[in-house]
Design a protein around this motif. Structure first.
Motif, PDB file in Angstrom:
ATOM      1  N   GLU A   1       0.815  -1.223   0.000  1.00 16.50           N
ATOM      2  CA  GLU A   1       0.000   0.000   0.000  1.00 16.50           C
ATOM      3  C   GLU A   1       0.844   1.267   0.000  1.00 16.50           C
ATOM      4  OE1 GLU A   1       0.462  -1.362   4.322  1.00 16.50           O
ATOM      5  OE2 GLU A   1       0.079  -2.267   2.369  1.00 16.50           O
ATOM      6  N   LEU A   2       2.120   1.150   0.281  1.00 13.86           N
ATOM      7  CA  LEU A   2       2.986   2.337   0.251  1.00 13.86           C
ATOM      8  C   LEU A   2       3.162   2.861  -1.167  1.00 13.86           C
ATOM      9  CD1 LEU A   2       5.775   1.258   2.789  1.00 13.86           C
ATOM     10  CD2 LEU A   2       3.845   2.807   3.184  1.00 13.86           C
ATOM     11  N   GLY A   3       3.056   1.986  -2.157  1.00 20.17           N
ATOM     12  CA  GLY A   3       3.130   2.419  -3.552  1.00 20.17           C
ATOM     13  C   GLY A   3       4.487   2.920  -3.984  1.00 20.17           C
ATOM     14  N   VAL A   4       5.562   2.326  -3.457  1.00 17.43           N
ATOM     15  CA  VAL A   4       6.913   2.742  -3.840  1.00 17.43           C
ATOM     16  C   VAL A   4       7.731   1.500  -4.187  1.00 17.43           C
ATOM     17  CG1 VAL A   4       6.957   4.870  -2.495  1.00 17.43           C
ATOM     18  CG2 VAL A   4       7.635   2.725  -1.419  1.00 17.43           C
ATOM     19  N   SER A   5       8.756   1.699  -4.994  1.00 17.29           N
ATOM     20  CA  SER A   5       9.674   0.613  -5.339  1.00 17.29           C
ATOM     21  C   SER A   5      10.823   0.588  -4.333  1.00 17.29           C
ATOM     22  CB  SER A   5      10.213   0.801  -6.754  1.00 17.29           C
ATOM     23  OG  SER A   5      10.994   1.974  -6.833  1.00 17.29           O
ATOM     24  N   PHE A   6      11.566  -0.511  -4.333  1.00 17.92           N
ATOM     25  CA  PHE A   6      12.682  -0.591  -3.381  1.00 17.92           C
ATOM     26  C   PHE A   6      13.760   0.431  -3.699  1.00 17.92           C
ATOM     27  CE2 PHE A   6      14.330  -3.200  -6.789  1.00 17.92           C
ATOM     28  CZ  PHE A   6      15.707  -2.997  -6.761  1.00 17.92           C
ATOM     29  N   GLY A   7      13.924   0.782  -4.975  1.00 18.62           N
ATOM     30  CA  GLY A   7      14.890   1.822  -5.337  1.00 18.62           C
ATOM     31  C   GLY A   7      14.495   3.188  -4.797  1.00 18.62           C
ATOM     32  N   GLU A   8      13.198   3.495  -4.858  1.00 22.62           N
ATOM     33  CA  GLU A   8      12.721   4.760  -4.303  1.00 22.62           C
ATOM     34  C   GLU A   8      12.885   4.786  -2.795  1.00 22.62           C
ATOM     35  OE1 GLU A   8       9.232   5.913  -7.534  1.00 22.62           O
ATOM     36  OE2 GLU A   8       8.741   4.692  -5.779  1.00 22.62           O
ATOM     37  N   LEU A   9      12.682   3.638  -2.150  1.00 24.35           N
ATOM     38  CA  LEU A   9      12.853   3.577  -0.695  1.00 24.35           C
ATOM     39  C   LEU A   9      14.299   3.859  -0.303  1.00 24.35           C
ATOM     40  CD1 LEU A   9      10.711   0.545   0.542  1.00 24.35           C
ATOM     41  CD2 LEU A   9      10.342   2.967   0.983  1.00 24.35           C
ATOM     42  N   ILE A  10      15.232   3.295  -1.041  1.00 24.16           N
ATOM     43  CA  ILE A  10      16.646   3.532  -0.730  1.00 24.16           C
ATOM     44  C   ILE A  10      16.968   5.017  -0.810  1.00 24.16           C
ATOM     45  CG2 ILE A  10      19.016   3.115  -1.512  1.00 24.16           C
ATOM     46  CD1 ILE A  10      18.140   0.332  -2.366  1.00 24.16           C
TER      47      ILE A  10
ATOM     48  N   ASN B   1       4.413   6.640   7.450  1.00 21.42           N
ATOM     49  CA  ASN B   1       4.071   5.240   7.196  1.00 21.42           C
ATOM     50  C   ASN B   1       5.280   4.452   6.702  1.00 21.42           C
ATOM     51  OD1 ASN B   1       1.359   5.509   7.946  1.00 21.42           O
ATOM     52  ND2 ASN B   1       0.760   6.200   5.902  1.00 21.42           N
ATOM     53  N   ILE B   2       6.089   5.062   5.847  1.00 25.19           N
ATOM     54  CA  ILE B   2       7.284   4.380   5.346  1.00 25.19           C
ATOM     55  C   ILE B   2       8.284   4.141   6.469  1.00 25.19           C
ATOM     56  CG2 ILE B   2       9.291   4.630   3.832  1.00 25.19           C
ATOM     57  CD1 ILE B   2       7.518   6.116   1.864  1.00 25.19           C
ATOM     58  N   ALA B   3       8.505   5.159   7.313  1.00 26.97           N
ATOM     59  CA  ALA B   3       9.455   5.015   8.421  1.00 26.97           C
ATOM     60  C   ALA B   3       9.027   3.905   9.373  1.00 26.97           C
ATOM     61  CB  ALA B   3       9.590   6.341   9.170  1.00 26.97           C
ATOM     62  N   ASN B   4       7.737   3.856   9.690  1.00 26.25           N
ATOM     63  CA  ASN B   4       7.233   2.805  10.583  1.00 26.25           C
ATOM     64  C   ASN B   4       7.368   1.421   9.947  1.00 26.25           C
ATOM     65  OD1 ASN B   4       6.550   4.810  12.403  1.00 26.25           O
ATOM     66  ND2 ASN B   4       4.422   4.942  11.701  1.00 26.25           N
ATOM     67  N   ALA B   5       7.076   1.339   8.653  1.00 26.28           N
ATOM     68  CA  ALA B   5       7.165   0.046   7.965  1.00 26.28           C
ATOM     69  C   ALA B   5       8.602  -0.459   7.935  1.00 26.28           C
ATOM     70  CB  ALA B   5       6.614   0.181   6.544  1.00 26.28           C
TER      71      ALA B   5
ATOM     72  N   LYS C   1      14.815   7.487  -0.293  1.00 24.51           N
ATOM     73  CA  LYS C   1      14.052   8.250   0.697  1.00 24.51           C
ATOM     74  C   LYS C   1      14.522   8.019   2.127  1.00 24.51           C
ATOM     75  CE  LYS C   1       9.709   8.197  -1.980  1.00 24.51           C
ATOM     76  NZ  LYS C   1       9.433   9.644  -2.035  1.00 24.51           N
ATOM     77  N   VAL C   2      15.068   6.829   2.396  1.00 23.25           N
ATOM     78  CA  VAL C   2      15.389   6.439   3.780  1.00 23.25           C
ATOM     79  C   VAL C   2      16.832   6.786   4.115  1.00 23.25           C
ATOM     80  CG1 VAL C   2      15.583   4.493   5.367  1.00 23.25           C
ATOM     81  CG2 VAL C   2      13.672   4.594   3.741  1.00 23.25           C
ATOM     82  N   SER C   3      17.019   7.334   5.300  1.00 23.11           N
ATOM     83  CA  SER C   3      18.360   7.564   5.849  1.00 23.11           C
ATOM     84  C   SER C   3      18.376   7.058   7.285  1.00 23.11           C
ATOM     85  CB  SER C   3      18.737   9.044   5.804  1.00 23.11           C
ATOM     86  OG  SER C   3      17.842   9.819   6.567  1.00 23.11           O
ATOM     87  N   VAL C   4      19.526   6.555   7.707  1.00 22.63           N
ATOM     88  CA  VAL C   4      19.671   5.972   9.046  1.00 22.63           C
ATOM     89  C   VAL C   4      20.780   6.702   9.780  1.00 22.63           C
ATOM     90  CG1 VAL C   4      19.983   3.855  10.369  1.00 22.63           C
ATOM     91  CG2 VAL C   4      19.005   3.753   8.064  1.00 22.63           C
ATOM     92  N   SER C   5      20.524   7.064  11.010  1.00 23.63           N
ATOM     93  CA  SER C   5      21.530   7.772  11.808  1.00 23.63           C
ATOM     94  C   SER C   5      21.477   7.262  13.238  1.00 23.63           C
ATOM     95  CB  SER C   5      21.284   9.284  11.780  1.00 23.63           C
ATOM     96  OG  SER C   5      20.018   9.591  12.336  1.00 23.63           O
ATOM     97  N   SER C   6      22.523   7.579  13.980  1.00 30.25           N
ATOM     98  CA  SER C   6      22.575   7.218  15.398  1.00 30.25           C
ATOM     99  C   SER C   6      23.348   8.285  16.144  1.00 30.25           C
ATOM    100  CB  SER C   6      23.239   5.848  15.590  1.00 30.25           C
ATOM    101  OG  SER C   6      24.562   5.884  15.098  1.00 30.25           O
TER     102      SER C   6
END
Length: 251
Positions: free
Chosen positions: A95-104, A132-136, A106-111
């Motif tokens: 239901e997010l309607g995005v491809s895995f390439g688009e997710l890469i 919704n994407i961050a939670n998923a 959009k997403v960033s990881v930090s600590s």
């Protein structure tokens, strides 16, 4: 070249520099406010605990201290943005309607240094979708760690609320205008010095000395109209004898 000479060059081209700054700032301001699509950011947080054995999982890694756990976070950060992980998110949340390439993208990881907390941040045109994407991604990664690392030590600490109202983080019009001001100022000053360098006309006594290598003996001052009026006022008037001029002209 002395500081005063630098200022003279800038002052001579001050109008040009001002126009460059004004046009640049106005253009960037209009572009930032009307042509750039706003971007929103949502974050979900994970906490990486110390290793613990499970009844169904045999840990292949010795129990370490918090420092070793913090070091493991670097590995988790790399795993989280891999195509394998993003493909799982796309598969489990179509239901997010995005491809895995688009997710890469959009997403960033930090600590935060010296903590066991990981932050998964997502940027999107909609805050609700970003949340919704961050939670998923957070949930899928938590489920995947036992399979990948043979240890269950990741928990979801906090999820983003899709219903919250947030202001866009981009574009930052004020920051863009400030950057445009500084860059246009440097550009304008640079052009002013370039034009002065390319201009080989003689304007001052110093130019004559540097060009001919001879001293200047005299100079003709600039004669304004106001100076001519002052000269006429200071000139001696002709004297008369008996009410008549002492100067006669022969016919």
């Amino acid at each position: 070249m002395e500081l005063k000479q630098y200022w003279i060059i800038v002052k001579r081209r001050l109008l040009m520099i001002t126009l460059i700054i004004a046009v640049s700032c106005l253009t960037i301001g209009i572009y930032s406010n009307y042509f750039i699509e706003p971007k929103y950011e949502a974050s979900a947080k994970l906490i990486v605990n110390q290793y613990k054995e499970s009844s169904s999982l045999i840990s292949s890694i010795d129990v370490g201290s918090i420092n070793s756990t913090i070091g493991l976070i670097k590995t988790y950060k790399e795993i989280l943005r891999t195509p394998r992980m993003m493909k799982k998110v796309v598969k489990e949340y179509p239901e997010l309607g995005v491809s895995f390439g688009e997710l890469i993208g959009k997403v960033s990881v930090s600590s935060v240094n010296e903590t066991q907390v990981m932050s998964i941040s997502v940027r999107d045109d909609s805050y609700e979708k970003a949340a919704n994407i961050a939670n998923a991604v957070a949930v899928v990664f938590q489920k995947s760690v036992p399979e990948l690392m043979k240890v269950d030590n990741v928990s979801v600490l906090d999820q983003a609320d899709p219903k919250e109202k947030h202001n866009p983080i981009a574009p930052n019009a004020n920051m863009n205008i400030a950057v445009a001001f500084m860059l246009s100022l440097m550009l304008g000053v640079g052009i002013a010095f370039l034009l002065d360098y390319l201009d080989d006309t003689i304007k001052t006594e110093d130019d004559v000395v540097s060009l001919l290598d001879v001293p200047v003996l005299t100079a003709i001052p600039i004669f304004d109209e106001s100076d001519s009026k002052n000269v006429r006022n200071l000139a001696p008037k002709s004297t008369t004898l008996g009410g008549k001029s002492n100067v006669s002209l022969d016919a």
